[in-house]
Write a protein that holds these residues in place. Structure first.
Motif, PDB file in Angstrom:
ATOM      1  N   PRO A  78      46.256 -24.854 -39.398  1.00 54.26           N
ATOM      2  CA  PRO A  78      44.879 -25.577 -39.094  1.00 54.26           C
ATOM      3  C   PRO A  78      44.866 -27.050 -38.591  1.00 54.26           C
ATOM      4  N   GLY A  79      44.124 -27.227 -37.520  1.00 45.27           N
ATOM      5  CA  GLY A  79      44.186 -28.320 -36.955  1.00 45.27           C
ATOM      6  C   GLY A  79      45.181 -28.243 -35.642  1.00 45.27           C
ATOM      7  N   ARG A  80      46.089 -27.324 -35.454  1.00 41.88           N
ATOM      8  CA  ARG A  80      47.038 -26.994 -34.766  1.00 41.88           C
ATOM      9  C   ARG A  80      47.241 -25.697 -34.014  1.00 41.88           C
ATOM     10  N   ASP A  81      45.719 -25.186 -33.601  1.00 44.82           N
ATOM     11  CA  ASP A  81      45.625 -23.970 -33.503  1.00 44.82           C
ATOM     12  C   ASP A  81      45.265 -23.662 -32.139  1.00 44.82           C
ATOM     13  N   VAL A  82      43.683 -23.668 -32.003  1.00 42.27           N
ATOM     14  CA  VAL A  82      42.943 -23.276 -30.583  1.00 42.27           C
ATOM     15  C   VAL A  82      43.567 -24.215 -29.525  1.00 42.27           C
ATOM     16  N   GLY A  83      43.651 -25.519 -30.012  1.00 40.74           N
ATOM     17  CA  GLY A  83      43.861 -26.353 -28.801  1.00 40.74           C
ATOM     18  C   GLY A  83      45.541 -26.021 -28.304  1.00 40.74           C
ATOM     19  N   ASP A  84      46.359 -25.913 -29.048  1.00 39.55           N
ATOM     20  CA  ASP A  84      47.666 -25.453 -28.892  1.00 39.55           C
ATOM     21  C   ASP A  84      47.758 -24.260 -27.842  1.00 39.55           C
TER      22      ASP A  84
ATOM     23  N   HIS B 175      40.740  -7.275 -43.477  1.00 37.41           N
ATOM     24  CA  HIS B 175      39.702  -6.313 -43.051  1.00 37.41           C
ATOM     25  C   HIS B 175      38.495  -7.058 -42.488  1.00 37.41           C
ATOM     26  N   GLN B 176      37.856  -8.032 -43.006  1.00 35.58           N
ATOM     27  CA  GLN B 176      36.601  -8.632 -42.730  1.00 35.58           C
ATOM     28  C   GLN B 176      36.918  -9.283 -41.446  1.00 35.58           C
ATOM     29  N   MET B 177      38.183 -10.077 -41.307  1.00 34.83           N
ATOM     30  CA  MET B 177      38.378 -10.860 -40.048  1.00 34.83           C
ATOM     31  C   MET B 177      38.536  -9.854 -38.956  1.00 34.83           C
ATOM     32  N   GLN B 178      39.218  -8.705 -39.055  1.00 33.99           N
ATOM     33  CA  GLN B 178      39.468  -8.037 -38.141  1.00 33.99           C
ATOM     34  C   GLN B 178      38.226  -7.343 -37.340  1.00 33.99           C
ATOM     35  N   ALA B 179      37.168  -7.375 -38.387  1.00 32.56           N
ATOM     36  CA  ALA B 179      35.933  -6.670 -37.952  1.00 32.56           C
ATOM     37  C   ALA B 179      35.199  -7.756 -36.904  1.00 32.56           C
ATOM     38  N   TRP B 180      35.569  -8.927 -37.078  1.00 27.93           N
ATOM     39  CA  TRP B 180      34.810  -9.931 -36.139  1.00 27.93           C
ATOM     40  C   TRP B 180      35.847 -10.267 -35.096  1.00 27.93           C
ATOM     41  N   PHE B 181      36.850 -10.024 -35.029  1.00 26.50           N
ATOM     42  CA  PHE B 181      37.904 -10.288 -33.761  1.00 26.50           C
ATOM     43  C   PHE B 181      38.218  -9.122 -32.700  1.00 26.50           C
ATOM     44  N   ARG B 182      38.145  -9.301 -31.735  1.00 26.58           N
ATOM     45  CA  ARG B 182      38.685  -8.150 -30.765  1.00 26.58           C
ATOM     46  C   ARG B 182      40.234  -8.178 -30.659  1.00 26.58           C
ATOM     47  N   THR B 183      40.859  -9.194 -30.611  1.00 23.76           N
ATOM     48  CA  THR B 183      42.259  -9.474 -30.834  1.00 23.76           C
ATOM     49  C   THR B 183      42.701  -8.628 -32.083  1.00 23.76           C
ATOM     50  N   PRO B 184      43.826  -7.969 -31.741  1.00 21.65           N
ATOM     51  CA  PRO B 184      44.406  -7.397 -33.080  1.00 21.65           C
ATOM     52  C   PRO B 184      44.960  -8.309 -33.946  1.00 21.65           C
ATOM     53  N   ILE B 185      44.680  -7.709 -35.324  1.00 17.44           N
ATOM     54  CA  ILE B 185      45.449  -8.699 -36.313  1.00 17.44           C
ATOM     55  C   ILE B 185      46.674  -7.970 -36.603  1.00 17.44           C
TER      56      ILE B 185
ATOM     57  N   ALA C  96      39.127 -19.480 -41.352  1.00 18.17           N
ATOM     58  CA  ALA C  96      39.365 -18.882 -40.230  1.00 18.17           C
ATOM     59  C   ALA C  96      38.321 -18.608 -39.097  1.00 18.17           C
ATOM     60  N   ALA C  97      37.098 -19.063 -39.455  1.00 21.19           N
ATOM     61  CA  ALA C  97      35.845 -18.952 -38.655  1.00 21.19           C
ATOM     62  C   ALA C  97      36.311 -19.857 -37.269  1.00 21.19           C
ATOM     63  N   SER C  98      37.079 -21.006 -37.681  1.00 19.34           N
ATOM     64  CA  SER C  98      37.461 -21.861 -36.548  1.00 19.34           C
ATOM     65  C   SER C  98      38.442 -21.318 -35.702  1.00 19.34           C
ATOM     66  N   LEU C  99      38.925 -20.126 -35.648  1.00 23.28           N
ATOM     67  CA  LEU C  99      39.750 -19.516 -34.926  1.00 23.28           C
ATOM     68  C   LEU C  99      39.219 -18.520 -33.987  1.00 23.28           C
TER      69      LEU C  99
ATOM     70  N   ILE D 260      47.278 -11.740 -33.483  1.00 20.98           N
ATOM     71  CA  ILE D 260      47.004 -12.927 -34.238  1.00 20.98           C
ATOM     72  C   ILE D 260      47.906 -12.380 -35.669  1.00 20.98           C
ATOM     73  N   GLU D 261      49.038 -13.113 -35.790  1.00 22.07           N
ATOM     74  CA  GLU D 261      49.701 -12.653 -37.073  1.00 22.07           C
ATOM     75  C   GLU D 261      49.317 -13.410 -38.317  1.00 22.07           C
ATOM     76  N   GLN D 262      49.047 -12.676 -39.437  1.00 21.52           N
ATOM     77  CA  GLN D 262      48.985 -12.891 -40.835  1.00 21.52           C
ATOM     78  C   GLN D 262      48.226 -14.382 -40.802  1.00 21.52           C
ATOM     79  N   PRO D 263      47.048 -14.186 -40.492  1.00 23.73           N
ATOM     80  CA  PRO D 263      46.170 -15.648 -40.678  1.00 23.73           C
ATOM     81  C   PRO D 263      45.915 -15.904 -42.038  1.00 23.73           C
ATOM     82  N   LEU D 264      45.678 -14.764 -42.916  1.00 18.52           N
ATOM     83  CA  LEU D 264      45.173 -14.937 -44.423  1.00 18.52           C
ATOM     84  C   LEU D 264      46.426 -14.659 -45.407  1.00 18.52           C
ATOM     85  N   ALA D 265      46.045 -14.881 -46.529  1.00 17.76           N
ATOM     86  CA  ALA D 265      46.951 -14.983 -47.787  1.00 17.76           C
ATOM     87  C   ALA D 265      47.687 -13.251 -47.637  1.00 17.76           C
TER      88      ALA D 265
END
Ligand code: OSB
Ligand code: MG
Length: 370
Positions: free
Chosen positions: A166-172, A225-235, A198-201, A212-217
């Motif tokens: 967090p804080g070192r993601d989208v910008g990097d 599953h919820q996050m994959q449903a809103w991202f086109r990029t494979p989790i 993860a909404a900020s991602l 995107i590798e292992q964003p959540l716990a």
């Protein structure tokens, strides 16, 4: 073969450069090396638990305890001929998958040496060299990150993973994408987000990332599953997949579209192959993760990554990306096509440099049957 004696080594290897992830920063890499003796041969296995429980609850301390007090006593003096046989004898220990994986790798090395065949052949590998990439830790700034990535591209790596938090993601990620528009790029959060944070991602979805590798716990398949449903990029799941059953459930649940297979995390090479087989049947791409292994674990990862379903480049870099001195005589080098050769000698196909091993050893525990 009858396992007559086992030596456990606590190793500490100085890294050439610090490695920082969302769970911490290290300058040295600890692990447990397992040496098992049978029929006049010795086989080696690497347990990738680290000094601290940042990536996993397992540590060098827990692995030494579980190996010394439970796993090794269960196999000493026993006739063991297959990895399944070994796993059955270790099944009374709940969890502690990295400790089990270290012992299983040593058995594979012994079996291969006894039969004169390579681990690659034993596992069903089909490639003599495998596509690899480099995993780049968090850097002090996005511009420094771009320079570090540039250095690896100049060395010939054609796939790059960057660590995020967090804080070192989208910008990097945007900085790297802007500098290298056609680079095969992926990110790894090591569980640093919640479904809410993860909404900020969301802007990552515009960067044409491989995954995107292992964003959540790690115990949170459902929110992945919820996050994959809103991202086109494979989790891609790493920490979450600790068994064949969890791999199946993650795919049934559509919690990910890619799986990172690390033999240590899943309890051994045999489970790694089983997860590969499941994913291959379902058309799910897999790749071989890394844990900053020594030459022993790196040889094993290369053999596993030579199986046909490993269609994405692995986190298996050249020895000189990690260590000035390794414990194997063999050093792995990057070929100009961003591949590394799979060892072809019997077993793991590597030999230990005794003086380098001695320099890396903090403690050594000798275990024999009576
Ligand atoms: O999450 O993939 C990870 C290293 C240690 C622990 C966890 C991870 C990693 C890496 C490095 O990303 C991969 C490598 O060995 O190069
Ligand atoms: Mg990872």
């Amino acid at each position: 073969m009858k396992i007559e004696r086992v030596i456990l080594y606590h190793l500490r290897m100085p890294l050439l450069s610090a490695f920082e992830t969302s769970f911490g920063r290290i300058n040295t890499r600890d692990c447990v090396l397992v040496e098992a003796f049978a029929e006049g041969l010795d086989g080696y296995g690497e347990c990738p638990a680290d000094r601290d429980p940042g990536y996993s609850y397992e540590t060098v301390g827990t692995a030494l305890h579980i190996l010394q007090d439970f796993l090794v006593p269960a196999v000493l003096g026993q006739e063991i001929t297959t990895a399944e046989d070994l796993q059955q004898r270790m099944a009374f220990v709940r969890g502690h998958l990295m400790a089990k994986a270290g012992l299983e790798m040593a058995l594979w090395d012994l079996l291969g040496k006894a039969r004169g065949i390579s681990l690659r052949e034993m596992l069903g590998g089909v490639r003599q060299k495998v596509d690899v990439g480099v995993s780049v830790g968090l850097q002090e700034s996005p511009s420094r990150l771009v320079e570090v990535v540039r250095g690896y591209l100049e060395l010939g790596y054609r796939r790059v993973k960057i660590k995020i938090k967090p804080g070192r993601d989208v910008g990097d990620a945007q900085a790297v994408r802007k500098a290298f528009p056609s680079l095969r790029l992926q990110v790894d959060a090591n569980s640093a987000y919640t479904l809410e944070s993860a909404a900020s991602l969301t802007p990552l979805d515009e960067l044409d990332l491989l995954l995107i590798e292992q964003p959540l716990a790690e115990d949170d398949l459902w929110d992945h599953h919820q996050m994959q449903a809103w991202f086109r990029t494979p989790i891609c799941l790493d920490e979450s997949i600790t068994s064949l059953r969890l791999a199946r459930q993650a795919l049934e649940m559509k919690a990910c579209r890619v799986i990172n297979i690390k033999p240590g995390r899943v309890g051994g090479l045999s489970q790694g192959v089983a997860i590969h087989d499941l994913c291959q049947d379902q058309g799910i791409p897999v790749w071989c993760g890394g844990m900053l292994e020594t030459g022993v674990g790196r040889a094993s990862n290369l053999a596993l990554a030579s199986l046909p379903g490993f269609t994405l480049p692995g986190d298996i870099s050249a020895t000189d990306r990690y260590y000035h001195e390794d414990i194997t005589h063999e050093r792995f080098v990057l070929n100009p096509d961003s591949t590394i050769d799979v060892p072809s000698g019997p077993g793991l196909g590597v030999s230990i440099d005794p003086s380098a091993l001695k320099r890396a050893t903090l403690t050594r525990i000798n275990l024999a049957s009576h």
